[in-house]
Design a protein around this motif. Sequence first.
Motif, mmCIF file in Angstrom:
data_model
loop_
_atom_site.group_PDB
_atom_site.id
_atom_site.type_symbol
_atom_site.label_atom_id
_atom_site.label_comp_id
_atom_site.label_asym_id
_atom_site.label_seq_id
_atom_site.Cartn_x
_atom_site.Cartn_y
_atom_site.Cartn_z
ATOM 1 N N THR A 5 0.856 -1.183 0.000
ATOM 2 C CA THR A 5 0.000 0.000 0.000
ATOM 3 C C THR A 5 0.892 1.233 0.000
ATOM 4 O O THR A 5 1.848 1.322 0.772
ATOM 5 C CB THR A 5 -0.911 0.020 1.255
ATOM 6 N N TYR A 6 0.550 2.179 -0.852
ATOM 7 C CA TYR A 6 1.323 3.406 -1.027
ATOM 8 C C TYR A 6 0.361 4.589 -1.001
ATOM 9 O O TYR A 6 -0.827 4.425 -1.292
ATOM 10 C CB TYR A 6 2.089 3.361 -2.354
ATOM 11 N N THR A 7 0.855 5.775 -0.666
ATOM 12 C CA THR A 7 -0.028 6.925 -0.514
ATOM 13 C C THR A 7 0.448 8.142 -1.322
ATOM 14 O O THR A 7 0.785 9.177 -0.751
ATOM 15 C CB THR A 7 -0.170 7.294 0.977
ATOM 16 N N PRO A 8 0.433 8.043 -2.643
ATOM 17 C CA PRO A 8 0.804 9.202 -3.455
ATOM 18 C C PRO A 8 -0.343 10.209 -3.518
ATOM 19 O O PRO A 8 -1.455 9.935 -3.063
ATOM 20 C CB PRO A 8 1.068 8.590 -4.831
ATOM 21 N N PRO A 19 4.121 3.896 -7.707
ATOM 22 C CA PRO A 19 5.189 3.438 -6.815
ATOM 23 C C PRO A 19 6.358 2.866 -7.634
ATOM 24 O O PRO A 19 6.153 2.170 -8.635
ATOM 25 C CB PRO A 19 4.512 2.348 -5.980
ATOM 26 N N ALA A 20 7.569 3.165 -7.211
ATOM 27 C CA ALA A 20 8.769 2.761 -7.954
ATOM 28 C C ALA A 20 8.801 1.263 -8.227
ATOM 29 O O ALA A 20 9.172 0.831 -9.322
ATOM 30 C CB ALA A 20 10.020 3.195 -7.195
ATOM 31 N N ARG A 21 8.363 0.461 -7.271
ATOM 32 C CA ARG A 21 8.455 -0.988 -7.475
ATOM 33 C C ARG A 21 7.457 -1.511 -8.499
ATOM 34 O O ARG A 21 7.547 -2.655 -8.915
ATOM 35 C CB ARG A 21 8.354 -1.728 -6.158
ATOM 36 N N ARG A 23 6.799 0.285 -11.445
ATOM 37 C CA ARG A 23 7.035 0.963 -12.724
ATOM 38 C C ARG A 23 7.520 0.049 -13.835
ATOM 39 O O ARG A 23 7.112 0.204 -14.987
ATOM 40 C CB ARG A 23 8.013 2.117 -12.527
#
Length: 143
Positions: A5-8, A19-21, A23
Motif C-alpha cells: 500500500t502506497y499513498t501518493p 510506486p517505484a516498485r 514501474r
Amino acid sequence: MFLGTYTPRLDDKNRLVLPARFRDAFADGLVITRGQERCLCVWSLAGFTAATEQLSAAPLTSRAARDYLRVLFAGAHDEVPDKQGRVTVPQGLREYAGLVRDCAVIGANTRVEIWAADTWERYLAAQEDTFSALSQEVPPGLL
C-alpha cells in the motif's frame, strides 16, 4: 505480482506517480479501468489483454456480460507512464473513484488499485471482521 500500500497524491495536472516498485511492469504501457467499490484498476498491457481474453469467452447473449463489458471498456484509458513514472488520471475516472488529492495505491496481485485515501481507509476498516472470518475458510495449506 503487485503487493503493498502506497499513498501518493494527484498533482495539479491530475497525474499520479506510480510506486517505484511497480514501474517496470507498466513501462510498456498500462490500462486504467473502473473497478468495483469505486476504485480504479491499473493493469499492465499484458495483464489487461489476458483479462479481456477471459472476458471474451462470456456469451454475448448474456445481458450481464454485455453490461459489464460496456462499462469496463467505455471507461478504460490506456497510457505509457512518463520518465518519472507519472500517469494522468482522466476526469471521468477521477470522478468515479472520488479522487481529489490524497490517494491509496494498493497491490492487488495481478493488478493495482487506486482509491481515494479516505475511501480506502473506510473500506479496509469495514472489511477487517470479514477478512478474519474468511481466513477460517481458506483451503488448508494456503495460509
